[in-house]
Write a protein that holds these residues in place. Structure first.
Motif, PDB file in Angstrom:
ATOM      1  N   ALA A   2       0.834  -1.202   0.000  1.00 42.79           N
ATOM      2  CA  ALA A   2       0.000   0.000   0.000  1.00 42.79           C
ATOM      3  C   ALA A   2       0.871   1.255   0.000  1.00 42.79           C
ATOM      4  O   ALA A   2       0.578   2.225  -0.705  1.00 42.79           O
ATOM      5  N   LEU A   3       1.944   1.240   0.785  1.00 36.99           N
ATOM      6  CA  LEU A   3       2.854   2.385   0.815  1.00 36.99           C
ATOM      7  C   LEU A   3       3.569   2.561  -0.527  1.00 36.99           C
ATOM      8  O   LEU A   3       3.802   3.686  -0.976  1.00 36.99           O
ATOM      9  N   GLN A   4       3.901   1.452  -1.184  1.00 36.16           N
ATOM     10  CA  GLN A   4       4.532   1.539  -2.506  1.00 36.16           C
ATOM     11  C   GLN A   4       3.582   2.180  -3.514  1.00 36.16           C
ATOM     12  O   GLN A   4       3.981   3.040  -4.309  1.00 36.16           O
ATOM     13  N   VAL A   5       2.333   1.778  -3.490  1.00 35.41           N
ATOM     14  CA  VAL A   5       1.338   2.350  -4.400  1.00 35.41           C
ATOM     15  C   VAL A   5       1.140   3.832  -4.096  1.00 35.41           C
ATOM     16  O   VAL A   5       1.068   4.667  -5.012  1.00 35.41           O
ATOM     17  N   ALA A   6       1.063   4.177  -2.798  1.00 35.88           N
ATOM     18  CA  ALA A   6       0.899   5.587  -2.416  1.00 35.88           C
ATOM     19  C   ALA A   6       2.102   6.410  -2.875  1.00 35.88           C
ATOM     20  O   ALA A   6       1.951   7.524  -3.390  1.00 35.88           O
ATOM     21  N   GLY A   7       3.306   5.882  -2.695  1.00 35.98           N
ATOM     22  CA  GLY A   7       4.515   6.583  -3.125  1.00 35.98           C
ATOM     23  C   GLY A   7       4.537   6.797  -4.625  1.00 35.98           C
ATOM     24  O   GLY A   7       4.894   7.881  -5.115  1.00 35.98           O
ATOM     25  N   LEU A   8       4.140   5.782  -5.370  1.00 40.31           N
ATOM     26  CA  LEU A   8       4.073   5.915  -6.822  1.00 40.31           C
ATOM     27  C   LEU A   8       3.038   6.966  -7.220  1.00 40.31           C
ATOM     28  O   LEU A   8       3.277   7.778  -8.125  1.00 40.31           O
ATOM     29  N   GLY A   9       1.923   6.983  -6.536  1.00 35.25           N
ATOM     30  CA  GLY A   9       0.896   7.986  -6.820  1.00 35.25           C
ATOM     31  C   GLY A   9       1.394   9.396  -6.571  1.00 35.25           C
ATOM     32  O   GLY A   9       1.163  10.305  -7.379  1.00 35.25           O
ATOM     33  N   VAL A  10       2.109   9.598  -5.464  1.00 36.30           N
ATOM     34  CA  VAL A  10       2.666  10.916  -5.155  1.00 36.30           C
ATOM     35  C   VAL A  10       3.676  11.316  -6.225  1.00 36.30           C
ATOM     36  O   VAL A  10       3.693  12.465  -6.689  1.00 36.30           O
ATOM     37  N   ALA A  11       4.525  10.373  -6.641  1.00 31.19           N
ATOM     38  CA  ALA A  11       5.523  10.665  -7.678  1.00 31.19           C
ATOM     39  C   ALA A  11       4.851  11.070  -8.983  1.00 31.19           C
ATOM     40  O   ALA A  11       5.303  12.005  -9.660  1.00 31.19           O
ATOM     41  N   VAL A  12       3.769  10.404  -9.352  1.00 36.71           N
ATOM     42  CA  VAL A  12       3.053  10.736 -10.590  1.00 36.71           C
ATOM     43  C   VAL A  12       2.441  12.136 -10.490  1.00 36.71           C
ATOM     44  O   VAL A  12       2.526  12.929 -11.433  1.00 36.71           O
ATOM     45  N   VAL A  13       1.856  12.464  -9.350  1.00 41.24           N
ATOM     46  CA  VAL A  13       1.253  13.786  -9.173  1.00 41.24           C
ATOM     47  C   VAL A  13       2.321  14.870  -9.263  1.00 41.24           C
ATOM     48  O   VAL A  13       2.133  15.908  -9.910  1.00 41.24           O
ATOM     49  N   ILE A  14       3.471  14.640  -8.625  1.00 39.98           N
ATOM     50  CA  ILE A  14       4.560  15.619  -8.685  1.00 39.98           C
ATOM     51  C   ILE A  14       5.058  15.775 -10.122  1.00 39.98           C
ATOM     52  O   ILE A  14       5.285  16.892 -10.599  1.00 39.98           O
ATOM     53  N   ALA A  15       5.217  14.661 -10.827  1.00 38.21           N
ATOM     54  CA  ALA A  15       5.678  14.729 -12.217  1.00 38.21           C
ATOM     55  C   ALA A  15       4.694  15.500 -13.081  1.00 38.21           C
ATOM     56  O   ALA A  15       5.099  16.323 -13.921  1.00 38.21           O
ATOM     57  N   LEU A  16       3.420  15.269 -12.889  1.00 39.29           N
ATOM     58  CA  LEU A  16       2.417  16.011 -13.660  1.00 39.29           C
ATOM     59  C   LEU A  16       2.437  17.497 -13.325  1.00 39.29           C
ATOM     60  O   LEU A  16       2.313  18.351 -14.211  1.00 39.29           O
ATOM     61  N   ALA A  17       2.603  17.826 -12.057  1.00 37.99           N
ATOM     62  CA  ALA A  17       2.663  19.234 -11.652  1.00 37.99           C
ATOM     63  C   ALA A  17       3.877  19.915 -12.270  1.00 37.99           C
ATOM     64  O   ALA A  17       3.783  21.055 -12.763  1.00 37.99           O
ATOM     65  N   LEU A  18       5.023  19.244 -12.268  1.00 37.10           N
ATOM     66  CA  LEU A  18       6.228  19.818 -12.870  1.00 37.10           C
ATOM     67  C   LEU A  18       6.065  19.975 -14.380  1.00 37.10           C
ATOM     68  O   LEU A  18       6.509  20.977 -14.961  1.00 37.10           O
ATOM     69  N   ALA A  19       5.440  19.004 -15.018  1.00 38.24           N
ATOM     70  CA  ALA A  19       5.211  19.097 -16.458  1.00 38.24           C
ATOM     71  C   ALA A  19       4.299  20.266 -16.775  1.00 38.24           C
ATOM     72  O   ALA A  19       4.533  21.014 -17.736  1.00 38.24           O
ATOM     73  N   MET A  20       3.254  20.446 -16.008  1.00 38.05           N
ATOM     74  CA  MET A  20       2.336  21.564 -16.221  1.00 38.05           C
ATOM     75  C   MET A  20       3.040  22.897 -15.989  1.00 38.05           C
ATOM     76  O   MET A  20       2.851  23.857 -16.739  1.00 38.05           O
ATOM     77  N   ALA A  21       3.889  22.956 -14.950  1.00 39.42           N
ATOM     78  CA  ALA A  21       4.633  24.184 -14.674  1.00 39.42           C
ATOM     79  C   ALA A  21       5.587  24.488 -15.832  1.00 39.42           C
ATOM     80  O   ALA A  21       5.742  25.654 -16.239  1.00 39.42           O
ATOM     81  N   GLY A  22       6.230  23.447 -16.369  1.00 40.19           N
ATOM     82  CA  GLY A  22       7.114  23.642 -17.519  1.00 40.19           C
ATOM     83  C   GLY A  22       6.359  24.144 -18.728  1.00 40.19           C
ATOM     84  O   GLY A  22       6.842  25.009 -19.463  1.00 40.19           O
ATOM     85  N   LEU A  23       5.184  23.605 -18.979  1.00 40.78           N
ATOM     86  CA  LEU A  23       4.383  24.070 -20.104  1.00 40.78           C
ATOM     87  C   LEU A  23       3.960  25.524 -19.936  1.00 40.78           C
ATOM     88  O   LEU A  23       3.953  26.301 -20.884  1.00 40.78           O
ATOM     89  N   LEU A  24       3.589  25.884 -18.712  1.00 40.45           N
ATOM     90  CA  LEU A  24       3.195  27.260 -18.453  1.00 40.45           C
ATOM     91  C   LEU A  24       4.366  28.214 -18.681  1.00 40.45           C
ATOM     92  O   LEU A  24       4.193  29.337 -19.154  1.00 40.45           O
ATOM     93  N   GLN A  25       5.565  27.787 -18.310  1.00 40.07           N
ATOM     94  CA  GLN A  25       6.769  28.632 -18.494  1.00 40.07           C
ATOM     95  C   GLN A  25       7.058  28.836 -19.976  1.00 40.07           C
ATOM     96  O   GLN A  25       7.510  29.920 -20.375  1.00 40.07           O
ATOM     97  N   THR A  26       6.832  27.824 -20.804  1.00 37.69           N
ATOM     98  CA  THR A  26       7.142  27.952 -22.237  1.00 37.69           C
ATOM     99  C   THR A  26       6.160  28.858 -22.957  1.00 37.69           C
ATOM    100  O   THR A  26       6.496  29.439 -23.975  1.00 37.69           O
ATOM    101  N   PHE A  27       4.955  28.981 -22.462  1.00 39.86           N
ATOM    102  CA  PHE A  27       3.950  29.808 -23.118  1.00 39.86           C
ATOM    103  C   PHE A  27       3.884  31.221 -22.569  1.00 39.86           C
ATOM    104  O   PHE A  27       3.018  31.979 -22.941  1.00 39.86           O
ATOM    105  N   ARG A  28       4.759  31.611 -21.706  1.00 41.41           N
ATOM    106  CA  ARG A  28       4.765  32.978 -21.166  1.00 41.41           C
ATOM    107  C   ARG A  28       5.557  33.887 -22.002  1.00 41.41           C
ATOM    108  O   ARG A  28       6.355  33.833 -22.731  1.00 41.41           O
TER     109      ARG A  28
END
Length: 141
Positions: free
Chosen positions: A115-141
């Motif tokens: 369960a902790l492994q699944v939770a950790g993977l979920g957190v990593a995916v959310v962080i990766a998506l947030a960073l990707a979105m932040a990168g996209l926002l930076q490129t369009f400014r």
């Protein structure tokens, strides 16, 4: 699966069983095929006959020369809410395996780690998506 076998024993078709249980007829057929394979029979009526005989306390008289049906541990199938009065109850014995996998025989420690492994993977995916979105926002400014 047990409910489907009981309804086959009452002479119902897959479509009638589907209407009674709220399942699709394809799901009913899948359950019945799995039950037939588990019981080692070639047709659904024979599977239903063996199941009902087992539920009523053992093998039918014509099956005395064969070994008894296997007991497969604790019940894992959720009882279906069919409203039928065929004598089945939530406490009736179930010997068919759950659909979609096998029983989970992990210890509580192993389950916690998984369960902790699944939770950790979920957190990593959310962080990766947030960073990707932040990168996209930076490129369009």
């Amino acid at each position: 699966m047990a409910v489907c076998l009981r309804l086959v024993a009452r002479g119902m078709s897959s479509k009638e069983i589907a209407q009674e249980t709220g399942l699709s007829w394809q799901t009913v057929d899948t359950y019945l095929k799995q039950a037939m394979a588990r019981l080692g029979v070639s047709n659904r009526r024979e599977a239903a006959r063996l199941f009902v005989a087992w539920e009523n306390g053992g093998n039918p008289p014509s099956q005395k020369s064969e070994p008894p049906l296997p007991a497969l541990g604790s019940p894992t199938e959720a009882p279906a809410q069919t409203g039928s009065t065929d004598g089945g109850s939530a406490a009736s014995p179930r010997f068919l395996p759950p659909v979609g996998g096998s029983l989970n025989d992990l210890s509580w420690d192993q389950k916690t780690i998984k369960a902790l492994q699944v939770a950790g993977l979920g957190v990593a995916v959310v962080i990766a998506l947030a960073l990707a979105m932040a990168g996209l926002l930076q490129t369009f400014r």
